[in-house]
Design a protein around this motif. Sequence first.
Motif, PDB file in Angstrom:
ATOM      1  N   ASN A 246      -4.244  12.571   4.342  1.00  0.00           N
ATOM      2  CA  ASN A 246      -5.373  12.971   5.256  1.00  0.00           C
ATOM      3  C   ASN A 246      -5.534  12.397   6.455  1.00  0.00           C
ATOM      4  O   ASN A 246      -5.897  12.779   7.586  1.00  0.00           O
ATOM      5  CB  ASN A 246      -6.629  12.761   4.426  1.00  0.00           C
ATOM      6  CG  ASN A 246      -6.855  13.806   3.334  1.00  0.00           C
ATOM      7  OD1 ASN A 246      -6.256  14.750   3.307  1.00  0.00           O
ATOM      8  ND2 ASN A 246      -7.727  13.204   2.304  1.00  0.00           N
ATOM      9  N   ASN A 247      -5.109  11.073   6.589  1.00  0.00           N
ATOM     10  CA  ASN A 247      -4.870  10.387   7.919  1.00  0.00           C
ATOM     11  C   ASN A 247      -3.885  10.540   8.617  1.00  0.00           C
ATOM     12  O   ASN A 247      -4.053  11.047   9.958  1.00  0.00           O
ATOM     13  CB  ASN A 247      -4.772   8.974   7.661  1.00  0.00           C
ATOM     14  CG  ASN A 247      -6.079   8.150   7.014  1.00  0.00           C
ATOM     15  OD1 ASN A 247      -7.261   8.785   7.079  1.00  0.00           O
ATOM     16  ND2 ASN A 247      -5.970   6.860   6.468  1.00  0.00           N
TER      17      ASN A 247
ATOM     18  N   HIS B 270      -7.352  17.120   1.931  1.00  0.00           N
ATOM     19  CA  HIS B 270      -8.136  17.890   2.648  1.00  0.00           C
ATOM     20  C   HIS B 270      -7.358  19.232   3.035  1.00  0.00           C
ATOM     21  O   HIS B 270      -7.702  19.696   4.365  1.00  0.00           O
ATOM     22  CB  HIS B 270      -8.564  17.146   3.873  1.00  0.00           C
ATOM     23  CG  HIS B 270      -9.356  16.007   3.590  1.00  0.00           C
ATOM     24  ND1 HIS B 270      -9.601  14.937   4.606  1.00  0.00           N
ATOM     25  CD2 HIS B 270     -10.219  15.742   2.464  1.00  0.00           C
ATOM     26  CE1 HIS B 270     -10.695  14.195   4.018  1.00  0.00           C
ATOM     27  NE2 HIS B 270     -10.978  14.588   2.875  1.00  0.00           N
TER      28      HIS B 270
ATOM     29  N   GLU C 286       0.770  -1.179   0.089  1.00  0.00           N
ATOM     30  CA  GLU C 286      -0.211   0.026  -0.129  1.00  0.00           C
ATOM     31  C   GLU C 286       0.875   1.370  -0.089  1.00  0.00           C
ATOM     32  O   GLU C 286       0.683   2.385  -0.677  1.00  0.00           O
ATOM     33  CB  GLU C 286      -0.742   0.151   1.312  1.00  0.00           C
ATOM     34  CG  GLU C 286      -2.032  -1.027   1.244  1.00  0.00           C
ATOM     35  CD  GLU C 286      -2.967  -1.310   2.216  1.00  0.00           C
ATOM     36  OE1 GLU C 286      -2.689  -0.203   3.424  1.00  0.00           O
ATOM     37  OE2 GLU C 286      -3.631  -2.115   2.449  1.00  0.00           O
TER      38      GLU C 286
ATOM     39  N   LYS D  77      -5.167   9.685   0.834  1.00  0.00           N
ATOM     40  CA  LYS D  77      -5.700   8.951   2.050  1.00  0.00           C
ATOM     41  C   LYS D  77      -4.541   9.081   3.131  1.00  0.00           C
ATOM     42  O   LYS D  77      -4.756   9.250   4.343  1.00  0.00           O
ATOM     43  CB  LYS D  77      -6.041   7.628   1.570  1.00  0.00           C
ATOM     44  CG  LYS D  77      -6.446   6.593   2.836  1.00  0.00           C
ATOM     45  CD  LYS D  77      -6.798   5.319   2.336  1.00  0.00           C
ATOM     46  CE  LYS D  77      -6.969   4.303   3.325  1.00  0.00           C
ATOM     47  NZ  LYS D  77      -6.987   2.930   3.090  1.00  0.00           N
ATOM     48  N   ARG D  78      -3.270   8.813   2.828  1.00  0.00           N
ATOM     49  CA  ARG D  78      -2.020   8.698   3.799  1.00  0.00           C
ATOM     50  C   ARG D  78      -2.024  10.291   4.486  1.00  0.00           C
ATOM     51  O   ARG D  78      -2.001  10.285   5.593  1.00  0.00           O
ATOM     52  CB  ARG D  78      -0.888   8.304   3.067  1.00  0.00           C
ATOM     53  CG  ARG D  78      -0.661   7.030   3.100  1.00  0.00           C
ATOM     54  CD  ARG D  78       0.722   6.491   2.674  1.00  0.00           C
ATOM     55  NE  ARG D  78       1.635   6.644   3.461  1.00  0.00           N
ATOM     56  CZ  ARG D  78       2.833   6.845   3.122  1.00  0.00           C
ATOM     57  NH1 ARG D  78       3.169   6.441   1.917  1.00  0.00           N
ATOM     58  NH2 ARG D  78       3.832   7.223   4.153  1.00  0.00           N
TER      59      ARG D  78
ATOM     60  N   LYS E 272      -9.370  15.417  -3.421  1.00  0.00           N
ATOM     61  CA  LYS E 272      -9.299  14.306  -2.537  1.00  0.00           C
ATOM     62  C   LYS E 272      -8.500  14.774  -1.209  1.00  0.00           C
ATOM     63  O   LYS E 272      -8.406  14.109  -0.323  1.00  0.00           O
ATOM     64  CB  LYS E 272      -8.894  13.111  -3.082  1.00  0.00           C
ATOM     65  CG  LYS E 272      -9.630  12.433  -3.916  1.00  0.00           C
ATOM     66  CD  LYS E 272      -9.072  11.066  -4.522  1.00  0.00           C
ATOM     67  CE  LYS E 272      -9.993  10.528  -5.571  1.00  0.00           C
ATOM     68  NZ  LYS E 272     -11.186  10.694  -5.991  1.00  0.00           N
TER      69      LYS E 272
ATOM     70  N   GLU F  14      -5.177   9.057  -4.982  1.00  0.00           N
ATOM     71  CA  GLU F  14      -5.975   8.643  -3.986  1.00  0.00           C
ATOM     72  C   GLU F  14      -5.200   7.993  -2.702  1.00  0.00           C
ATOM     73  O   GLU F  14      -5.642   8.351  -1.644  1.00  0.00           O
ATOM     74  CB  GLU F  14      -7.211   7.412  -4.414  1.00  0.00           C
ATOM     75  CG  GLU F  14      -8.063   7.335  -3.494  1.00  0.00           C
ATOM     76  CD  GLU F  14      -9.191   6.519  -4.276  1.00  0.00           C
ATOM     77  OE1 GLU F  14      -9.943   5.545  -3.427  1.00  0.00           O
ATOM     78  OE2 GLU F  14      -9.487   6.669  -5.239  1.00  0.00           O
ATOM     79  N   ARG F  15      -4.276   7.097  -3.042  1.00  0.00           N
ATOM     80  CA  ARG F  15      -3.486   6.516  -2.093  1.00  0.00           C
ATOM     81  C   ARG F  15      -2.658   7.832  -1.136  1.00  0.00           C
ATOM     82  O   ARG F  15      -2.611   7.616   0.085  1.00  0.00           O
ATOM     83  CB  ARG F  15      -2.646   5.445  -2.484  1.00  0.00           C
ATOM     84  CG  ARG F  15      -3.441   4.054  -2.669  1.00  0.00           C
ATOM     85  CD  ARG F  15      -2.720   3.040  -3.008  1.00  0.00           C
ATOM     86  NE  ARG F  15      -1.730   3.200  -4.178  1.00  0.00           N
ATOM     87  CZ  ARG F  15      -2.255   3.159  -5.500  1.00  0.00           C
ATOM     88  NH1 ARG F  15      -3.495   2.704  -5.835  1.00  0.00           N
ATOM     89  NH2 ARG F  15      -1.508   3.378  -6.394  1.00  0.00           N
TER      90      ARG F  15
END
Length: 139
Positions: A110-111, A133, A78, A107-108, A131, A103-104
């Motif tokens: 944003n997390n 934030h 991932e 995601k990383r 995507k 997208e990945r």
Amino acid sequence: PSIPSPSHLLHSIVAMAWLLAKAQDTLKKAQDQLQEVDFSKLQEVDFVQKAREAAKDVADAASRVSDTVQAEYRRTFEDLDCQIFHVRPDLLAMEYPSLETAERLAKRLNNDHPQRMLIFNLSEKPYETSKFHGEIGRA
């Protein structure tokens, strides 16, 4: 998605094999401990307590192995193709977010850094920013 390099896959396979060997060692130690117990001298309460302790030790070891294997899987399959580099504690650099990795990467980021990012596109190429934030700026 990009395919991990053969050397990275080999590293992951070796790491997983090592973890499985450690799990086997832990199970073998638990079996050896059980064989050393003279059950004729134990009262029923002692036996039940020892069995519970051994079962808990095995479950804890299995949980640690599982967590490590899952972390290695995430790191290999991932995180591999979405590179984020820590330049300083408050400054990160990331690869250009292609259609495959955007997208990945989002995601990383944003997390790991929710609502605390300002992204500058230092490339000449535009990319999909919805995507992410954080604020997006152009340099």
